[in-house]
Motif scaffolding. Structure first.
Motif, PDB file in Angstrom:
ATOM      1  N   GLU A  23       0.818  -1.222   0.000  1.00  0.00           N
ATOM      2  CA  GLU A  23       0.000   0.000   0.000  1.00  0.00           C
ATOM      3  C   GLU A  23       0.847   1.266   0.000  1.00  0.00           C
ATOM      4  N   GLN A  24       2.168   1.126   0.114  1.00  0.00           N
ATOM      5  CA  GLN A  24       3.066   2.289   0.112  1.00  0.00           C
ATOM      6  C   GLN A  24       3.830   2.450  -1.206  1.00  0.00           C
ATOM      7  N   ALA A  25       3.432   1.722  -2.220  1.00  0.00           N
ATOM      8  CA  ALA A  25       4.139   1.753  -3.504  1.00  0.00           C
ATOM      9  C   ALA A  25       4.214   3.166  -4.083  1.00  0.00           C
ATOM     10  N   ALA A  26       3.138   3.920  -3.980  1.00  0.00           N
ATOM     11  CA  ALA A  26       3.150   5.292  -4.509  1.00  0.00           C
ATOM     12  C   ALA A  26       4.124   6.173  -3.733  1.00  0.00           C
ATOM     13  N   LEU A  27       4.184   6.003  -2.418  1.00  0.00           N
ATOM     14  CA  LEU A  27       5.128   6.770  -1.601  1.00  0.00           C
ATOM     15  C   LEU A  27       6.573   6.410  -1.949  1.00  0.00           C
ATOM     16  N   GLN A  29       7.705   5.368  -4.746  1.00  0.00           N
ATOM     17  CA  GLN A  29       8.015   5.985  -6.035  1.00  0.00           C
ATOM     18  C   GLN A  29       8.148   7.501  -5.896  1.00  0.00           C
ATOM     19  N   ALA A  30       7.301   8.136  -5.125  1.00  0.00           N
ATOM     20  CA  ALA A  30       7.359   9.589  -4.947  1.00  0.00           C
ATOM     21  C   ALA A  30       8.650  10.024  -4.253  1.00  0.00           C
ATOM     22  N   ASP A  34      12.416   3.650  -5.470  1.00  0.00           N
ATOM     23  CA  ASP A  34      12.144   2.476  -6.288  1.00  0.00           C
ATOM     24  C   ASP A  34      13.360   2.108  -7.134  1.00  0.00           C
ATOM     25  N   ARG A  43      13.645   9.842 -13.610  1.00  0.00           N
ATOM     26  CA  ARG A  43      12.349  10.435 -13.278  1.00  0.00           C
ATOM     27  C   ARG A  43      12.539  11.729 -12.494  1.00  0.00           C
ATOM     28  N   SER A  47      11.482  15.728 -13.267  1.00  0.00           N
ATOM     29  CA  SER A  47      10.434  16.147 -12.335  1.00  0.00           C
ATOM     30  C   SER A  47      10.268  17.662 -12.270  1.00  0.00           C
TER      31      SER A  47
END
Length: 154
Positions: A23-27, A29-30, A34, A43, A47
């Protein structure tokens, strides 16, 4: 509900733990935690954060000291823009420290010099750099006054 990491954890262990939380995959990556690292660095280079930062930099690249460089994403962006980069990172981790920066440097052939040192004791002469940069590092300082003095000195 996300489990909690152990209370006595290194930064590397904390990031490894975070990566294991689906559930923390987006964090992850942010935060550019990753893999592969080259993709995360690229990336960051594209940015809005990097784009906005460039407005505050001299128009002609010079020398930069990236304090607390972590995985090296900022060092990578500076080097891509033609800066002479000294990455300062005390942690030798291959995930979140100097080891990761060395791997990124080897993979990209960008001229990034990696130094294992803390910002409170920067191993360079006075006024060595055109820019001293510290992205997300101030909260890691053991002595914030000393860190700021060292950054101003070099």
């Amino acid at each position: 509900m996300t489990s909690q990491p152990p209370s006595t954890t290194t930064w590397e262990e904390a990031v490894q733990w975070l990566r294991k939380q689906p559930e923390q995959a987006a964090l992850v990556q942010a935060c550019f935690y990753d893999d592969p690292l080259i993709r995360a660095a690229e990336r960051y280079y594209h940015s809005c954060e990097w784009r906005e930062l460039k407005h505050y930099l001299p128009s002609k690249p010079g020398s930069v000291c990236d304090i607390g460089a972590g995985r090296g994403i900022s060092s990578y962006a500076f080097a891509r823009e033609g800066w002479q980069v000294a990455s300062l990172e005390p942690d030798n981790s291959s995930i979140v420290g100097a080891g990761a920066i060395r791997e990124l440097t080897n993979d990209t052939m960008l001229p990034i010099q990696v130094y294992r040192a803390k910002g409170e004791a920067i191993p360079f002469e006075d006024e060595t750099f055109d820019v001293v940069y510290a992205r997300q590092v101030l909260h890691h300082a053991c002595d914030i006054d000393q860190l700021c003095n060292e950054m101003a000195r070099v």
